[in-house]
Design a protein around this motif. Sequence first.
Motif, PDB file in Angstrom:
ATOM      1  N   TYR A  61       0.485  -7.962  -3.808  1.00 29.26           N
ATOM      2  CA  TYR A  61      -0.221  -6.859  -4.458  1.00 29.26           C
ATOM      3  C   TYR A  61      -0.162  -5.643  -3.550  1.00 29.26           C
ATOM      4  O   TYR A  61      -0.434  -5.738  -2.352  1.00 29.26           O
ATOM      5  CB  TYR A  61      -1.678  -7.256  -4.722  1.00 29.26           C
ATOM      6  N   THR A  62       0.213  -4.496  -4.092  1.00 27.09           N
ATOM      7  CA  THR A  62       0.236  -3.256  -3.317  1.00 27.09           C
ATOM      8  C   THR A  62      -0.492  -2.159  -4.075  1.00 27.09           C
ATOM      9  O   THR A  62      -0.503  -2.138  -5.319  1.00 27.09           O
ATOM     10  CB  THR A  62       1.676  -2.790  -3.028  1.00 27.09           C
ATOM     11  N   LYS A  63      -1.084  -1.240  -3.324  1.00 26.78           N
ATOM     12  CA  LYS A  63      -1.807  -0.118  -3.929  1.00 26.78           C
ATOM     13  C   LYS A  63      -1.646   1.104  -3.044  1.00 26.78           C
ATOM     14  O   LYS A  63      -1.842   1.030  -1.824  1.00 26.78           O
ATOM     15  CB  LYS A  63      -3.290  -0.441  -4.096  1.00 26.78           C
ATOM     16  N   VAL A  64      -1.282   2.231  -3.634  1.00 24.08           N
ATOM     17  CA  VAL A  64      -1.178   3.500  -2.920  1.00 24.08           C
ATOM     18  C   VAL A  64      -1.968   4.541  -3.711  1.00 24.08           C
ATOM     19  O   VAL A  64      -1.826   4.639  -4.933  1.00 24.08           O
ATOM     20  CB  VAL A  64       0.288   3.956  -2.766  1.00 24.08           C
ATOM     21  N   GLU A  65      -2.813   5.311  -3.025  1.00 20.20           N
ATOM     22  CA  GLU A  65      -3.662   6.296  -3.695  1.00 20.20           C
ATOM     23  C   GLU A  65      -3.642   7.630  -2.952  1.00 20.20           C
ATOM     24  O   GLU A  65      -3.460   7.666  -1.731  1.00 20.20           O
ATOM     25  CB  GLU A  65      -5.112   5.805  -3.781  1.00 20.20           C
ATOM     26  N   GLY A  66      -3.843   8.692  -3.699  1.00 19.85           N
ATOM     27  CA  GLY A  66      -4.025  10.018  -3.124  1.00 19.85           C
ATOM     28  C   GLY A  66      -5.211  10.685  -3.793  1.00 19.85           C
ATOM     29  O   GLY A  66      -5.484  10.444  -4.972  1.00 19.85           O
ATOM     30  N   GLY A  67      -5.928  11.521  -3.034  1.00 24.72           N
ATOM     31  CA  GLY A  67      -7.115  12.152  -3.593  1.00 24.72           C
ATOM     32  C   GLY A  67      -7.395  13.515  -2.990  1.00 24.72           C
ATOM     33  O   GLY A  67      -6.566  14.078  -2.267  1.00 24.72           O
ATOM     34  N   SER A  68      -8.565  14.022  -3.303  1.00 29.00           N
ATOM     35  CA  SER A  68      -8.967  15.342  -2.834  1.00 29.00           C
ATOM     36  C   SER A  68      -9.056  15.380  -1.311  1.00 29.00           C
ATOM     37  O   SER A  68      -9.209  14.357  -0.650  1.00 29.00           O
ATOM     38  CB  SER A  68     -10.324  15.714  -3.437  1.00 29.00           C
ATOM     39  N   TYR A  69      -8.978  16.606  -0.766  1.00 30.41           N
ATOM     40  CA  TYR A  69      -9.120  16.860   0.668  1.00 30.41           C
ATOM     41  C   TYR A  69      -8.071  16.106   1.481  1.00 30.41           C
ATOM     42  O   TYR A  69      -8.358  15.569   2.549  1.00 30.41           O
ATOM     43  CB  TYR A  69     -10.529  16.520   1.143  1.00 30.41           C
ATOM     44  N   ASN A  70      -6.830  16.053   0.944  1.00 28.79           N
ATOM     45  CA  ASN A  70      -5.715  15.400   1.640  1.00 28.79           C
ATOM     46  C   ASN A  70      -6.055  13.973   2.058  1.00 28.79           C
ATOM     47  O   ASN A  70      -5.875  13.575   3.212  1.00 28.79           O
ATOM     48  CB  ASN A  70      -5.298  16.207   2.867  1.00 28.79           C
ATOM     49  N   THR A  71      -6.557  13.207   1.102  1.00 32.76           N
ATOM     50  CA  THR A  71      -6.922  11.819   1.344  1.00 32.76           C
ATOM     51  C   THR A  71      -5.844  10.899   0.790  1.00 32.76           C
ATOM     52  O   THR A  71      -5.465  11.014  -0.383  1.00 32.76           O
ATOM     53  CB  THR A  71      -8.270  11.479   0.687  1.00 32.76           C
ATOM     54  N   TYR A  72      -5.352   9.990   1.634  1.00 33.22           N
ATOM     55  CA  TYR A  72      -4.315   9.051   1.228  1.00 33.22           C
ATOM     56  C   TYR A  72      -4.685   7.662   1.739  1.00 33.22           C
ATOM     57  O   TYR A  72      -5.241   7.512   2.823  1.00 33.22           O
ATOM     58  CB  TYR A  72      -2.953   9.462   1.794  1.00 33.22           C
ATOM     59  N   SER A  73      -4.371   6.666   0.934  1.00 36.73           N
ATOM     60  CA  SER A  73      -4.682   5.299   1.336  1.00 36.73           C
ATOM     61  C   SER A  73      -3.646   4.340   0.778  1.00 36.73           C
ATOM     62  O   SER A  73      -2.976   4.629  -0.226  1.00 36.73           O
ATOM     63  CB  SER A  73      -6.079   4.885   0.855  1.00 36.73           C
TER      64      SER A  73
END
Length: 247
Positions: A149-161
């Motif tokens: 299982y893999t998950k990549v996310e991006g969000g506000s304020y240059n947030t990456y996980s």
Amino acid sequence: STEELGFIEIEDVYTAAKHLQTVKEAPASISVVTDEDINQYGYRTLTDAVNNVRGFYTYSDRNYDYIGVRGFARLGDYGNRVLQLVDGHSMNDNVYGSFFLGHGFGVDMNLIKKIEFIRGPGASLYGSNAVFGAVNVITKKGKDINGLYTKVEGGSYNTYSGTVAYGRQFGEKMDLLISAGYINGKGQDLYYPEFAFSTYSAGWARDCDEEKAGKFFMKASYGEFTILANAVSRRKNVPTAAYETLF
């Protein structure tokens, strides 16, 4: 519909009395958040789940997130009046007894099967941390993931996980779940009128709210024997001039 309500499955809970029983039989006020709830409502952290349970809430000083229950959350308690469990094992901090929330909590939300919220004092079962209640995070097994299982996310304020997890059942007795994750967020630029006359920044804290965290989780079972390993490393820049630091 009214007819469908009669066929809703009643959850079994463990935390209220340290043995499995239905919510109806358990001697406590209980709420259960399932993995279906986590997916449906998009909870990214344990903080999100806590904030959406009746009687529980959180607050933040931009250092940590803290937990409160039914209006009780004295400043300086560090959330140490609520017991935190992962698969029945106490996870509160050894120094202050803190309850870990946000990215300081070491289990990815996609690895959680359900969360049991038990209201009311539980010191007779669990000790002094359970003054206002207990929260037991029950994790999935490898067979629930059944592969990679893999998950990549991006969000506000240059947030990456990103998260990578592998789980599988081997034969009838052996089960393995292993996961690693990382998050990096720049955070917000914040204005504080109290520091508006600061010589250097005119009240603005810029590039001072960054947060980074890495997590590792492993759960290996053979028959009735289980090994659980969990580690988290978190770095948080504090933009509030806390601890008498210069703004």
